[in-house]
Design a protein around this motif. Structure first.
Motif, short mmCIF file in Angstrom:
data_model
loop_
_atom_site.label_atom_id
_atom_site.label_comp_id
_atom_site.label_asym_id
_atom_site.label_seq_id
_atom_site.Cartn_x
_atom_site.Cartn_y
_atom_site.Cartn_z
N LEU A 250 -16.76 -31.57 80.17
CA LEU A 250 -17.12 -31.46 81.58
C LEU A 250 -16.43 -30.25 82.21
CD1 LEU A 250 -16.88 -35.21 82.67
CD2 LEU A 250 -18.96 -33.82 82.45
N PRO A 251 -17.00 -29.68 83.26
CA PRO A 251 -16.36 -28.54 83.91
C PRO A 251 -14.92 -28.85 84.31
CG PRO A 251 -18.58 -28.89 84.79
CD PRO A 251 -18.28 -30.06 83.89
N GLY A 252 -14.02 -27.98 83.90
CA GLY A 252 -12.62 -28.12 84.25
C GLY A 252 -11.80 -29.02 83.34
N TYR A 253 -12.46 -29.71 82.40
CA TYR A 253 -11.76 -30.68 81.56
C TYR A 253 -10.72 -30.01 80.65
CZ TYR A 253 -11.07 -33.81 77.55
OH TYR A 253 -10.52 -34.55 76.54
N LEU A 254 -11.17 -29.05 79.84
CA LEU A 254 -10.24 -28.41 78.92
C LEU A 254 -9.15 -27.64 79.66
CD1 LEU A 254 -12.65 -27.17 76.10
CD2 LEU A 254 -11.10 -29.12 76.05
N LYS A 255 -9.51 -27.05 80.79
CA LYS A 255 -8.53 -26.31 81.58
C LYS A 255 -7.44 -27.27 82.09
CE LYS A 255 -10.05 -22.86 83.87
NZ LYS A 255 -10.71 -21.95 84.84
N ALA A 256 -7.85 -28.47 82.50
CA ALA A 256 -6.88 -29.45 83.00
C ALA A 256 -5.96 -29.93 81.89
CB ALA A 256 -7.62 -30.63 83.61
N LEU A 257 -6.50 -30.11 80.68
CA LEU A 257 -5.66 -30.56 79.56
C LEU A 257 -4.70 -29.47 79.11
CD1 LEU A 257 -8.03 -32.75 77.35
CD2 LEU A 257 -6.76 -33.32 79.41
N LYS A 258 -5.19 -28.22 79.11
CA LYS A 258 -4.28 -27.13 78.74
C LYS A 258 -3.15 -27.01 79.75
CE LYS A 258 -3.88 -22.26 77.60
NZ LYS A 258 -4.53 -20.93 77.46
N ALA A 259 -3.45 -27.27 81.02
CA ALA A 259 -2.41 -27.20 82.05
C ALA A 259 -1.30 -28.22 81.79
CB ALA A 259 -3.03 -27.42 83.43
N VAL A 260 -1.69 -29.41 81.31
CA VAL A 260 -0.68 -30.43 80.97
C VAL A 260 0.22 -29.91 79.85
CG1 VAL A 260 -0.30 -32.76 80.08
CG2 VAL A 260 -2.15 -32.33 81.72
N CYS A 261 -0.42 -29.33 78.82
CA CYS A 261 0.35 -28.79 77.69
C CYS A 261 1.29 -27.68 78.14
CB CYS A 261 -0.60 -28.26 76.61
SG CYS A 261 -1.59 -29.52 75.81
N LYS A 262 0.76 -26.78 78.95
CA LYS A 262 1.58 -25.64 79.41
C LYS A 262 2.76 -26.12 80.25
CE LYS A 262 1.07 -21.04 81.39
NZ LYS A 262 0.12 -20.05 81.97
N ARG A 263 2.52 -27.12 81.08
CA ARG A 263 3.58 -27.64 81.94
C ARG A 263 4.75 -28.16 81.12
NH1 ARG A 263 0.49 -30.19 85.15
NH2 ARG A 263 0.44 -32.27 84.23
N HIS A 264 4.45 -28.71 79.95
CA HIS A 264 5.50 -29.31 79.12
C HIS A 264 5.86 -28.47 77.90
CE1 HIS A 264 5.37 -32.81 81.64
NE2 HIS A 264 4.10 -33.05 81.37
N GLY A 265 5.31 -27.27 77.81
CA GLY A 265 5.70 -26.36 76.73
C GLY A 265 5.10 -26.66 75.37
N ALA A 266 4.05 -27.48 75.32
CA ALA A 266 3.40 -27.81 74.04
C ALA A 266 2.26 -26.84 73.76
CB ALA A 266 2.87 -29.25 74.07
N LEU A 267 1.88 -26.71 72.50
CA LEU A 267 0.76 -25.85 72.13
C LEU A 267 -0.57 -26.57 72.35
CD1 LEU A 267 2.02 -24.16 68.82
CD2 LEU A 267 2.12 -23.29 71.18
N PHE A 268 -1.60 -25.77 72.59
CA PHE A 268 -2.96 -26.27 72.84
C PHE A 268 -3.83 -25.79 71.69
CE2 PHE A 268 -7.12 -25.86 75.12
CZ PHE A 268 -7.27 -27.19 75.49
N ILE A 269 -4.28 -26.73 70.84
CA ILE A 269 -5.04 -26.40 69.63
C ILE A 269 -6.48 -26.86 69.79
CG2 ILE A 269 -5.22 -26.73 67.14
CD1 ILE A 269 -2.23 -27.35 67.09
N LEU A 270 -7.42 -25.96 69.58
CA LEU A 270 -8.84 -26.31 69.63
C LEU A 270 -9.45 -26.25 68.24
CD1 LEU A 270 -10.10 -24.58 72.90
CD2 LEU A 270 -9.65 -27.02 72.50
N ASP A 271 -10.11 -27.33 67.86
CA ASP A 271 -10.80 -27.42 66.58
C ASP A 271 -12.27 -27.06 66.82
OD1 ASP A 271 -12.19 -28.20 64.31
OD2 ASP A 271 -11.10 -30.08 64.05
N GLU A 272 -12.67 -25.90 66.32
CA GLU A 272 -14.06 -25.46 66.44
C GLU A 272 -14.71 -25.35 65.07
OE1 GLU A 272 -14.82 -22.24 69.08
OE2 GLU A 272 -13.88 -23.27 70.79
N VAL A 273 -14.27 -26.18 64.14
CA VAL A 273 -14.83 -26.18 62.79
C VAL A 273 -16.34 -26.38 62.84
CG1 VAL A 273 -14.98 -27.55 60.67
CG2 VAL A 273 -12.74 -26.83 61.54
#
Length: 473
Positions: A250-273
């Motif tokens: 959905l619009p804004g979904y991945l951006k919102a999840l990446k923001a959570v990761c960035k806030r806590h210093g975790a990496l954001f991994i996307l599987d596009e296999v």
């Protein structure tokens, strides 16, 4: 695209060992361990365009490119020539000691395709291997920071997801039936949050923005439950494939999840296999979401099935961290950077550019979605039609109002697949089940080649509708 026609002067179609008979006339048994041991699958002896030819002469419309792999259709002579040329130069060299020109060319093409946002490519032989490499690199990244964070050992992924079949990648995913008998061996450091699944999880009185905010909060809550500084990475398919069935973010979904990761210093991994390398209309599915991952896996459309190949694309900041640390990635595969596979994939990617296929994916994908909605929206057992690019799924229900799924014992998706392979239909679709809760839920996927036509889309939709009508009425 068109019906299979043997080339002039082509070698005779071989007879498979399982169809041969010994001197007594008794059929020789196969030496292959089939996926279903009691069921002998159709033997494919040839392929041209979108068609597969069985040894019995049946022409099957491959409406899914296998597992969304054969994105150019079958038997493109330009790729054959590239493979033969590389075989004559050097078929194999060990990447621990050497590099090779084919791998260098492919990696440069891939890095450039991201606008330099990903600065290195690690070429392996399967999507599963790419996921394994991503998990290992994420762990190593936190040990190589100027101030190391070795406590970051937890990963968060999503339910009803699939990331591969080795023990490591199987743990990252959440494919219930594939995990079940191996649960005791799987890592306990991997945790799962709900998918973005509007058809079943979005409330009727909930806006898109509210639903996205709820999903982001669920991820935030999991970070807090584990301890934010213990989370290494969040892993997600940019657009889920076979396990859930082609649900666009959905619009804004991945951006919102990446923001959570960035806030806590975790990496954001996307599987596009499955969803990457052009399948959804852009070379990288994340381009449409304007969300750049730290690590990205690619595979199926990369080499179009001409050789086993996959890759891990690595963000510049991750490469820079390793370069300033030990300067090495503690991982390797015997066939990584395989020259023949890289040459094949490089030519495939050139053809996608030369033949201007990505605009065709977008145009034909829109047409495919339109035709599916026209033909199946009113069907009482087609609950949802969803997709993007040339990556579409239909979810089936007993009751359209309540969205009640068929019981697993009915094996609806597998029956649709088997029915499609009958001579009267001659179409191959991808069946999927268990998307709702690991047991319930049935869907099928269509994923035609990037060079498909309107005429072929019409044929695919017509045959698919006839299959659905035969099975579900």
């Amino acid at each position: 695209m068109g019906d299979y026609t043997p080339e002039v002067g082509a070698a005779p179609v071989p007879t498979s060992p399982e169809k041969q008979a010994d001197s007594t006339g008794i059929k020789v048994s196969s030496g292959v361990l089939y996926h279903q041991l009691r069921d002998e699958p159709l033997n494919i002896v040839g392929g041209r365009g979108s068609y597969l030819l069985t040894e019995d002469g049946l022409e099957i419309l491959d409406a899914t490119c296998g597992a969304a792999v054969s994105c150019l259709g079958h038997s493109d002579e330009r790729v054959h020539e590239a493979i033969l040329d590389q075989l004559k130069k050097i078929p194999y060299c060990y990447s621990m000691f050497f590099t090779n020109s084919a791998a260098e060319s492919l990696a440069k093409l891939l890095v450039d395709s991201t606008g330099g946002k990903m600065s290195r490519a690690y070429i392996v032989s399967s999507g599963t291997e790419a996921v394994e490499a991503a998990v290992k690199m994420a762990i190593q990244y936190f040990t190589e920071l100027p101030v190391p964070e070795p406590q970051r050992v937890n990963f968060i992924s999503r339910k009803s997801s699939y990331h591969g079949n080795t023990l490591g990648s199987l743990a990252v995913g959440h494919h219930a039936s594939r995990r079940r008998i191996y649960e005791s061996l799987l890592s306990k450091n991997i945790h799962h949050v709900p998918q973005c699944y509007p058809y079943r999880r979005m409330n009727t009185n909930e806006s898109t923005e509210q639903y996205v905010a709820r999903l982001a909060q669920e991820l935030e809550d999991e970070f807090q439950r584990l301890g934010p500084n213990t989370v290494c990475a969040f892993v997600a398919e940019t657009m889920p494939g076979a396990t859930l069935g082609c649900v666009p973010p959905l619009p804004g979904y991945l951006k919102a999840l990446k923001a959570v990761c960035k806030r806590h210093g975790a990496l954001f991994i996307l599987d596009e296999v499955m969803s990457g390398m052009g399948r959804t209309g852009t070379l990288h599915a994340w381009e449409q979401e304007n969300v750049v991952p730290d690590l990205q896996t690619i595979a199926k459309g990369l080499g179009a099935g001409y050789a086993p190949i996959a890759g891990l694309l690595i963000n510049k900041h991750v490469v820079d961290t390793l370069n300033k640390g030990t300067g090495a990635f503690v991982h390797s595969q015997t066939y990584q950077g395989h020259p023949v596979a890289c040459a094949a994939a490089y030519r495939v990617q050139q053809i996608i550019q030369e033949d201007n296929l990505l605009p065709n994916v977008r145009a034909m994908g829109e047409y495919l979605g339109q035709r599916l909605h026209e033909r199946l929206d009113s069907h009482p057992h087609v609950g949802d039609i969803r997709g993007r690019g040339l990556f579409w799924a239909m979810e089936f229900v007993q009751d359209k109002e309540t969205k009640e799924p068929y019981p697993p014992s009915k094996a609806i998706s597998r029956t649709l697949h088997a029915t499609g392979l009958k001579p009267g239909h001659a179409i191959s679709v991808i069946p999927g089940s268990g998307g709702i809760d690991g047991a319930n839920g049935d869907h099928i996927i269509l994923a035609p080649p990037y060079n498909t036509t309107r005429e072929e889309i019409d044929l695919i939709v017509d045959r698919t509708v006839r299959v659905i009508q035969e099975v579900l009425g």
